[in-house]
Design a protein around this motif. Structure first.
Motif, short mmCIF file in Angstrom:
data_model
loop_
_atom_site.label_atom_id
_atom_site.label_comp_id
_atom_site.label_asym_id
_atom_site.label_seq_id
_atom_site.Cartn_x
_atom_site.Cartn_y
_atom_site.Cartn_z
N PHE A 167 32.73 41.98 39.59
CA PHE A 167 33.07 42.54 38.29
C PHE A 167 31.82 42.81 37.46
O PHE A 167 31.80 43.75 36.65
CB PHE A 167 34.02 41.61 37.55
CG PHE A 167 35.37 41.51 38.20
CD1 PHE A 167 36.15 42.63 38.38
CD2 PHE A 167 35.84 40.31 38.67
CE1 PHE A 167 37.39 42.55 38.99
CE2 PHE A 167 37.08 40.21 39.29
CZ PHE A 167 37.86 41.33 39.45
N VAL A 202 42.19 44.36 43.23
CA VAL A 202 41.59 43.07 42.89
C VAL A 202 41.25 43.02 41.40
O VAL A 202 41.44 42.01 40.73
CB VAL A 202 40.33 42.83 43.75
CG1 VAL A 202 39.63 41.54 43.32
CG2 VAL A 202 40.70 42.77 45.22
N MET A 262 33.98 36.96 42.50
CA MET A 262 34.50 37.44 41.23
C MET A 262 33.36 37.81 40.29
O MET A 262 33.34 38.90 39.69
CB MET A 262 35.36 36.35 40.60
CG MET A 262 36.70 36.16 41.25
SD MET A 262 37.88 37.40 40.72
CE MET A 262 38.03 37.00 38.99
N THR A 263 32.40 36.93 40.17
CA THR A 263 31.28 37.14 39.25
C THR A 263 30.47 38.36 39.66
O THR A 263 30.17 39.24 38.85
CB THR A 263 30.37 35.91 39.22
OG1 THR A 263 31.17 34.76 38.89
CG2 THR A 263 29.27 36.07 38.19
N GLU A 282 30.56 36.16 50.78
CA GLU A 282 31.01 36.81 49.55
C GLU A 282 30.67 38.29 49.55
O GLU A 282 31.49 39.15 49.19
CB GLU A 282 30.35 36.10 48.36
CG GLU A 282 30.53 36.79 47.02
CD GLU A 282 29.31 37.59 46.60
OE1 GLU A 282 29.51 38.74 46.15
OE2 GLU A 282 28.18 37.08 46.72
N PHE A 341 34.95 32.44 46.37
CA PHE A 341 35.76 33.31 45.52
C PHE A 341 35.13 33.47 44.15
O PHE A 341 35.08 34.58 43.59
CB PHE A 341 37.18 32.76 45.39
CG PHE A 341 38.02 33.51 44.39
CD1 PHE A 341 38.56 34.74 44.72
CD2 PHE A 341 38.23 33.00 43.12
CE1 PHE A 341 39.31 35.45 43.79
CE2 PHE A 341 38.98 33.69 42.19
CZ PHE A 341 39.53 34.93 42.53
N ALA A 342 34.64 32.38 43.57
CA ALA A 342 34.03 32.45 42.25
C ALA A 342 32.78 33.33 42.27
O ALA A 342 32.56 34.14 41.36
CB ALA A 342 33.67 31.04 41.77
N LYS A 379 38.14 37.28 33.32
CA LYS A 379 36.92 37.88 33.84
C LYS A 379 35.78 37.77 32.82
O LYS A 379 34.64 37.45 33.18
CB LYS A 379 37.17 39.34 34.21
CG LYS A 379 38.04 39.53 35.45
CD LYS A 379 38.25 40.98 35.78
CE LYS A 379 39.24 41.64 34.87
NZ LYS A 379 39.68 42.96 35.34
N VAL A 423 43.28 39.97 38.20
CA VAL A 423 42.72 38.93 37.33
C VAL A 423 42.73 39.44 35.90
O VAL A 423 42.17 40.50 35.61
CB VAL A 423 41.30 38.56 37.76
CG1 VAL A 423 40.74 37.45 36.88
CG2 VAL A 423 41.28 38.13 39.22
#
Length: 456
Positions: A262, A126, A258-259, A110, A254-255, A135, A130
């Motif tokens: 962002f 990116v 994302m966390t 990640e 991916f999760a 988000k 989303v």
């Protein structure tokens, strides 16, 4: 020395002094040092050695924070992310029953993914892919996830064979000291007392010692032993990296990305704005360097076996004291280095005690988990609840993450729900290609879960 520091960190240009930076760095450390107690407690519950995680948590935080100060010249401190560590411990390692080195390999991948995107200049693409509501919902869902973990660690809620979850026995010692710490941290937080979370932890620990719930420490300080570095490097083994790149774990990676990604952008801009470090457009100059350090720190955290290392919003405490440059980060980093030698005290706070049904809980860390969950929950107000295309997917994520006890499953509900809603309302063209690409990934994720339960 003062002249060198002035040139290196541009102290006068940012209206600060060496003394102010030192005070800011110390304040930031005091405010976020709870992670030294909480991270080993969480990860050790998933099978990692407590002392090794304690040492590596301090060491990784020191390296990443000092790098932020030297490379980006901002008063931002980094440490293992509270929330991401719970996901790795309870969702990936215990929930999916993989070895902890594989879980940490997910963090390495990640972090490297984020690093590549920053280097390639694809960050904005990116971010735009989303929807904002999703988000925000991810942060809220993880906040509820952390809160549930905290309540379970405090013995305030327990597993129940009939209902799945139930109220614990609040007449017993562990839940009582956990609740007291939570109430103390919450009360101090409402009065804007810095270090309120740390004081809540200290309250629970002191009461635990007074009433015999916790055993006294084996000492105060000790030199790190060879075994205290045993978590470092295992995630980089080729077979662990290979096991992490499976259909079952790709959505989790991916999760996590994302966390982490962002959260860093939001934290850096928020803290920078509070310190007057943003430009007239509200952007943080040199944020690319901040993101480079943060992405590399995530991979470093996985390599060290301490979960993703990320930028802490508690850096705002140091900024509030006047910190404006990376010199404050060097001070914070140096204090994290010193923490390496106080593992006995860290072990006291993170101590697991027996509870009902032969389970073990860590009541002294519950205040930190519940309070961080509360802070993340506040993001919910920024979601547009009047727009169903935003609100329903956001709700699916917020409800799905804690109720399935899986960040990946919850995010999948929201993403699939969003794509379906946009399709049935005739707005297919408004869906970013990345969102379409994620749908089969999450369907494969759910299918893998079903096959593992019903076939294998």
């Amino acid at each position: 020395m003062s002249a060198f520091l002035e040139r290196r960190f541009a102290l006068s240009a940012r209206g600060t002094t060496i003394r102010t930076e030192a005070l800011g760095g110390f304040t930031t450390f005091l405010t976020m040092s709870y992670i030294l107690f909480v991270n080993p407690a969480i990860l050790s519950s998933a099978g990692l050695p407590f002392d090794a995680v304690a040492v590596a948590t301090a060491l990784a935080a020191a390296i990443a924070t000092i790098a932020m100060g030297l490379i980006a010249n901002y008063p931002f401190a980094l440490a293992s992310g509270l929330g991401l560590n719970a996901v790795i411990a309870f969702d990936v390692i215990l929930g999916r029953k993989v070895g902890w080195p594989v879980g940490m390999a997910c963090i390495v991948i990640e972090g490297l993914l984020a690093l590549v995107l920053v280097l390639a200049g694809l960050r904005e693409s990116v971010v735009r892919a989303v929807p904002t509501s999703l988000k925000l919902a991810i942060g809220v869902g993880i906040g509820l996830f952390i809160t549930l973990v905290g309540l379970r660690e405090g013995g305030i809620v327990v597993n129940d064979p009939a209902t799945g979850i139930a109220l614990g026995d609040l007449t017993k010692g562990p839940p009582l000291i956990a609740l007291t710490g939570i109430f103390v941290a919450g009360a101090l937080s409402t009065r804007n007392v810095r270090g309120s979370v740390l004081i809540g932890i200290a309250t629970s620990t002191a009461l635990g010692l007074i009433f015999g719930v916790l055993d006294g420490p084996s000492g105060v300080a000790q030199w790190p032993r060879g075994s205290d570095f045993s978590t470092i490097g295992d995630a980089l083994a080729p077979h662990n990296l290979g096991d992490a790149l499976t259909w079952a774990l790709v959505p989790t990676i991916f999760a996590l990305f994302m966390t982490d990604f962002f959260d860093t952008v939001g934290t850096a801009v928020a803290v920078g704005t509070a310190g007057g470090l943003t430009d007239e457009r509200g952007e943080l100059p040199g944020i690319r360097r901040v993101l480079l350090v943060d992405s590399g720190a995530a991979a470093l955290g996985g390599t060290m076996g301490v979960s993703s290392v990320t930028t802490y919003v508690e850096s705002g405490a140091g900024v509030a004291e006047g910190a404006r440059t990376g010199l404050a980060s060097l001070v914070t980093g140096a204090l994290f280095v010193g923490a390496i030698f106080f593992v006995p005290i860290i072990a006291l706070v993170g101590q697991a005690v027996p509870y009902v049904d032969k389970t073990f809980i860590s009541p002294a860390v519950a205040p930190a988990l519940v309070m961080v969950g509360y802070l993340m929950m506040r993001l919910v107000q920024a979601i547009d609840w009047a727009e169903p295309a935003s609100a329903l997917p956001a709700f699916l994520i917020i409800a799905g993450i804690p109720l399935t006890f899986s960040i990946s499953a919850g995010i999948g509900f929201g993403i699939i729900g969003y794509v379906v809603i946009m399709a049935v309302t005739g707005r297919v063209r408004d869906v970013h290609p990345l969102m379409w690409a994620l749908v089969p990934l999450f369907l494969a994720f759910y299918a893998d879960d079903w096959l593992s339960v019903h076939v294998f």
